[in-house]
Design a protein around this motif. Structure first.
Motif, short mmCIF file in Angstrom:
data_model
loop_
_atom_site.label_atom_id
_atom_site.label_comp_id
_atom_site.label_asym_id
_atom_site.label_seq_id
_atom_site.Cartn_x
_atom_site.Cartn_y
_atom_site.Cartn_z
N ILE A 1 -29.50 14.57 -12.71
CA ILE A 1 -28.65 15.11 -12.36
C ILE A 1 -27.44 14.20 -12.29
O ILE A 1 -26.41 14.30 -12.47
CB ILE A 1 -28.67 15.70 -10.88
N ARG A 2 -28.06 12.83 -11.45
CA ARG A 2 -26.85 11.80 -11.54
C ARG A 2 -26.65 11.53 -12.72
O ARG A 2 -25.28 10.98 -13.09
CB ARG A 2 -27.64 10.56 -10.73
N HIS A 3 -27.30 11.42 -13.72
CA HIS A 3 -26.84 10.99 -15.16
C HIS A 3 -25.82 12.04 -15.74
O HIS A 3 -24.86 11.60 -16.38
CB HIS A 3 -28.01 10.54 -16.15
N ARG A 4 -26.26 13.19 -15.29
CA ARG A 4 -25.30 14.16 -15.69
C ARG A 4 -23.88 14.31 -15.28
O ARG A 4 -22.73 14.61 -15.80
CB ARG A 4 -25.96 15.63 -15.82
N TYR A 5 -23.92 14.12 -13.77
CA TYR A 5 -22.64 14.32 -12.89
C TYR A 5 -22.06 13.25 -12.29
O TYR A 5 -21.22 13.47 -11.59
CB TYR A 5 -23.17 15.64 -11.98
N GLY A 6 -22.92 12.22 -12.28
CA GLY A 6 -22.68 10.79 -11.48
C GLY A 6 -20.95 10.58 -11.76
O GLY A 6 -20.66 9.97 -10.79
N ASP A 7 -20.53 10.79 -12.81
CA ASP A 7 -18.93 10.45 -12.87
C ASP A 7 -18.15 11.51 -11.93
O ASP A 7 -16.98 11.09 -11.72
CB ASP A 7 -18.40 10.57 -14.12
#
Ligand code: HSO
Ligand code: ZN
Ligand code: ZN
Ligand code: ZN
Length: 275
Positions: A71-77
């Motif tokens: 999830i952090r990779h997908r939405y981290g920005d």
């Protein structure tokens, strides 16, 4: 425009009693515009499986942390996703609570210690109040919290301190602070010097109560005794309840008592955010 910027008590499909995909929660959080969220799926140490619903409240930590990574990779920005746990505590689980906090010290940002069971009974089920007065049932719950905080250090805030009131047969009107005040004084005398906090939990407001957990008199006592660590959580088990009544209830409740900050946690350390 001020806003409470983080929901610090959320459940996803990694909790036995939720079927909300992690992705749906994060999407909702982004839609609401909060810059942080702390997931706190259930792990109730030594929970006896209830035969009616089959819930075991055991967290598969490895899959949970792997899903949060993804999830952090997908939405981290767009959003800062913190990984926490709501650890169900009892007087018998001190060693296991310590083991979990140690084993996952690099992964866990936040631990809510909660009482869901008192001597094996969950107030959620009617058996809890059978064979005693409601005041005795409520008192037993608060005394068990006192025992837990005396024995266990592996939590950052204690969750929904008056959860037991939510399920008492005659409803919230039975609660009077004067019946239990000295128990709370002892609880806070134990946790405040250790830098531990409590939460305001708005989950009761979309269930059957007119106030958030815990009762204002409890929030006030914590403040009056010098407590400064308070997190804000919805206890949502579905995306629609994320940040429930944060702006329409929680902020005013806290500011009316003189609180000027609420906390968020990273690496088990509090950050202070203005109200
Ligand atoms: N511990 C849950 C309530 C529950 N207990 C459901 C058993 N089933 C609070 O989220
Ligand atoms: Zn739950
Ligand atoms: Zn809980
Ligand atoms: Zn919860």
């Amino acid at each position: 425009q001020k806003m409470i910027i983080c929901d610090s008590h959320i459940h996803s499909e990694f909790s036995s009693d939720s079927s909300a995909p992690l992705d749906s929660i994060i999407q909702k959080a982004i839609q609401l515009g909060i810059p942080k969220i702390c997931l706190t799926d259930h792990h109730d140490i030594d929970f006896p499986i209830n035969p009616e619903d089959g819930f075991d409240f055991q967290l598969d930590f490895d899959s949970y942390f792997a899903a949060i990574d993804e999830i952090r990779h997908r939405y981290g920005d767009r959003i800062d996703v913190r990984s926490g746990v709501e650890l169900g505590l009892m007087n018998t689980v001190a060693g296991k609570a310590r083991d979990i906090a140690d084993k996952y010290k690099n992964e866990l940002d936040f631990i809510i210690g909660s009482s869901h069971l008192v001597r094996g009974l969950d107030p959620y089920y009617p058996a809890y109040y059978e064979g005693r007065t409601e005041i005795e049932g409520i008192r037993d719950y608060f005394e068990s919290i006192l025992e837990n905080v005396t024995l266990i250090d592996d939590f950052d805030v204690y969750g929904h301190l008056d959860y037991v009131v939510r399920y008492c047969p005659s409803g919230e009107k039975i609660f009077r602070m004067s019946d239990y005040k000295e128990v709370f004084e002892q609880i806070f005398k134990e946790i405040i010097p250790k830098g531990k906090g409590i939460e305001i939990n708005t989950g009761s407001l979309y269930k059957n109560m007119s106030y958030a957990h815990p009762h204002m008199d409890i929030l006030k006592l914590y403040k009056d005794m010098g407590g400064e660590i308070i997190t804000v959580g919805s206890d949502a088990h579905k995306p629609e309840y994320l940040c429930y009544d944060f702006e329409t209830y929680a902020r005013d409740a806290l500011t009316s008592l003189g609180y000027r900050y609420y906390c968020t946690f990273k690496n088990r350390k509090p950050e202070f955010n203005p109200l």
